[in-house]
Write a protein that holds these residues in place. Sequence first.
Motif, PDB file in Angstrom:
ATOM      1  N   GLN A  97       0.804  -1.216   0.000  1.00  0.00           N
ATOM      2  CA  GLN A  97       0.000   0.000   0.000  1.00  0.00           C
ATOM      3  C   GLN A  97       0.844   1.276   0.000  1.00  0.00           C
ATOM      4  O   GLN A  97       0.313   2.377  -0.058  1.00  0.00           O
ATOM      5  CB  GLN A  97      -0.950   0.000   1.203  1.00  0.00           C
ATOM      6  N   TYR A  98       2.148   1.120   0.032  1.00  0.00           N
ATOM      7  CA  TYR A  98       3.014   2.295  -0.012  1.00  0.00           C
ATOM      8  C   TYR A  98       3.702   2.433  -1.372  1.00  0.00           C
ATOM      9  O   TYR A  98       3.675   3.491  -1.979  1.00  0.00           O
ATOM     10  CB  TYR A  98       4.055   2.224   1.117  1.00  0.00           C
ATOM     11  N   CYS A  99       4.315   1.355  -1.869  1.00  0.00           N
ATOM     12  CA  CYS A  99       5.039   1.486  -3.140  1.00  0.00           C
ATOM     13  C   CYS A  99       4.222   0.913  -4.302  1.00  0.00           C
ATOM     14  O   CYS A  99       4.640   0.985  -5.450  1.00  0.00           O
ATOM     15  CB  CYS A  99       6.412   0.824  -3.061  1.00  0.00           C
ATOM     16  N   ARG A 100       3.032   0.343  -3.992  1.00  0.00           N
ATOM     17  CA  ARG A 100       2.093  -0.125  -5.015  1.00  0.00           C
ATOM     18  C   ARG A 100       2.593  -1.301  -5.837  1.00  0.00           C
ATOM     19  O   ARG A 100       2.109  -1.557  -6.928  1.00  0.00           O
ATOM     20  CB  ARG A 100       1.705   1.030  -5.953  1.00  0.00           C
ATOM     21  N   ARG A 101       3.578  -1.999  -5.315  1.00  0.00           N
ATOM     22  CA  ARG A 101       4.050  -3.194  -6.016  1.00  0.00           C
ATOM     23  C   ARG A 101       3.190  -4.382  -5.632  1.00  0.00           C
ATOM     24  O   ARG A 101       2.882  -4.572  -4.459  1.00  0.00           O
ATOM     25  CB  ARG A 101       5.506  -3.488  -5.646  1.00  0.00           C
ATOM     26  N   LEU A 113      -4.406  -1.880   9.537  1.00  0.00           N
ATOM     27  CA  LEU A 113      -3.490  -2.850   8.948  1.00  0.00           C
ATOM     28  C   LEU A 113      -3.534  -2.752   7.426  1.00  0.00           C
ATOM     29  O   LEU A 113      -4.618  -2.682   6.839  1.00  0.00           O
ATOM     30  CB  LEU A 113      -3.874  -4.274   9.363  1.00  0.00           C
ATOM     31  N   VAL A 114      -2.375  -2.729   6.822  1.00  0.00           N
ATOM     32  CA  VAL A 114      -2.312  -2.734   5.362  1.00  0.00           C
ATOM     33  C   VAL A 114      -1.226  -3.700   4.909  1.00  0.00           C
ATOM     34  O   VAL A 114      -0.288  -3.989   5.649  1.00  0.00           O
ATOM     35  CB  VAL A 114      -1.996  -1.322   4.785  1.00  0.00           C
ATOM     36  N   LYS A 147      -4.646   3.620  -0.533  1.00  0.00           N
ATOM     37  CA  LYS A 147      -6.049   3.898  -0.231  1.00  0.00           C
ATOM     38  C   LYS A 147      -6.275   3.755   1.276  1.00  0.00           C
ATOM     39  O   LYS A 147      -5.485   3.124   1.967  1.00  0.00           O
ATOM     40  CB  LYS A 147      -6.974   2.965  -0.998  1.00  0.00           C
ATOM     41  N   THR A 148      -7.350   4.367   1.721  1.00  0.00           N
ATOM     42  CA  THR A 148      -7.672   4.280   3.141  1.00  0.00           C
ATOM     43  C   THR A 148      -8.099   2.866   3.479  1.00  0.00           C
ATOM     44  O   THR A 148      -8.999   2.328   2.834  1.00  0.00           O
ATOM     45  CB  THR A 148      -8.831   5.234   3.472  1.00  0.00           C
ATOM     46  N   ALA A 157     -13.866   8.498  10.500  1.00  0.00           N
ATOM     47  CA  ALA A 157     -13.471   7.644  11.622  1.00  0.00           C
ATOM     48  C   ALA A 157     -11.959   7.460  11.603  1.00  0.00           C
ATOM     49  O   ALA A 157     -11.306   7.406  12.634  1.00  0.00           O
ATOM     50  CB  ALA A 157     -14.165   6.298  11.518  1.00  0.00           C
ATOM     51  N   TRP A 158     -11.430   7.398  10.416  1.00  0.00           N
ATOM     52  CA  TRP A 158     -10.008   7.172  10.209  1.00  0.00           C
ATOM     53  C   TRP A 158      -9.180   8.358  10.677  1.00  0.00           C
ATOM     54  O   TRP A 158      -8.074   8.200  11.191  1.00  0.00           O
ATOM     55  CB  TRP A 158      -9.837   6.896   8.723  1.00  0.00           C
ATOM     56  N   GLU A 159      -9.719   9.553  10.530  1.00  0.00           N
ATOM     57  CA  GLU A 159      -8.992  10.771  10.881  1.00  0.00           C
ATOM     58  C   GLU A 159      -8.444  10.740  12.305  1.00  0.00           C
ATOM     59  O   GLU A 159      -7.364  11.233  12.568  1.00  0.00           O
ATOM     60  CB  GLU A 159      -9.922  11.984  10.793  1.00  0.00           C
TER      61      GLU A 159
END
Length: 112
Positions: free
Chosen positions: A31-35, A61-62, A86-87, A105-107
């Motif tokens: 979820q950070y480098c999209r690989r 969790l991602v 993405k969130t 809610a995520w904020e």
Amino acid sequence: MIRLCRYRRVPRQNRSASRKGVLLRDGNTCQYCRRKLAAQELTLDHVVPRSRSGSATWENLVACCLACNNRKGNRTPQEAGMVLMKTPRPFSIHAKLAGGADEQAWEKYLFC
Ligand SMILES: [Zn+2]
């Protein structure tokens, strides 16, 4: 006296996040480098680190590759200068019902 900071409703379906479920939700994509990687090359990242009271919920969790996990370390994405693809949301057939409410809610995890 302790006061709650911006208490919001607890998002629905924030229980039972599993490694398999999170990887499935995120399409085996960091979820950070999209690989997109094989499951064994991915870890689960606590967006808000466990040491900062980040919990093992769907929203925290991602899927994350080892390189990004090392780079992020014990920091929030903002502190590390990393952007989530993405969130993270609960993964279920009901997740889409939550709509934009989860964004708010995520904020609290990021700014409270
Ligand atoms: Zn990565």
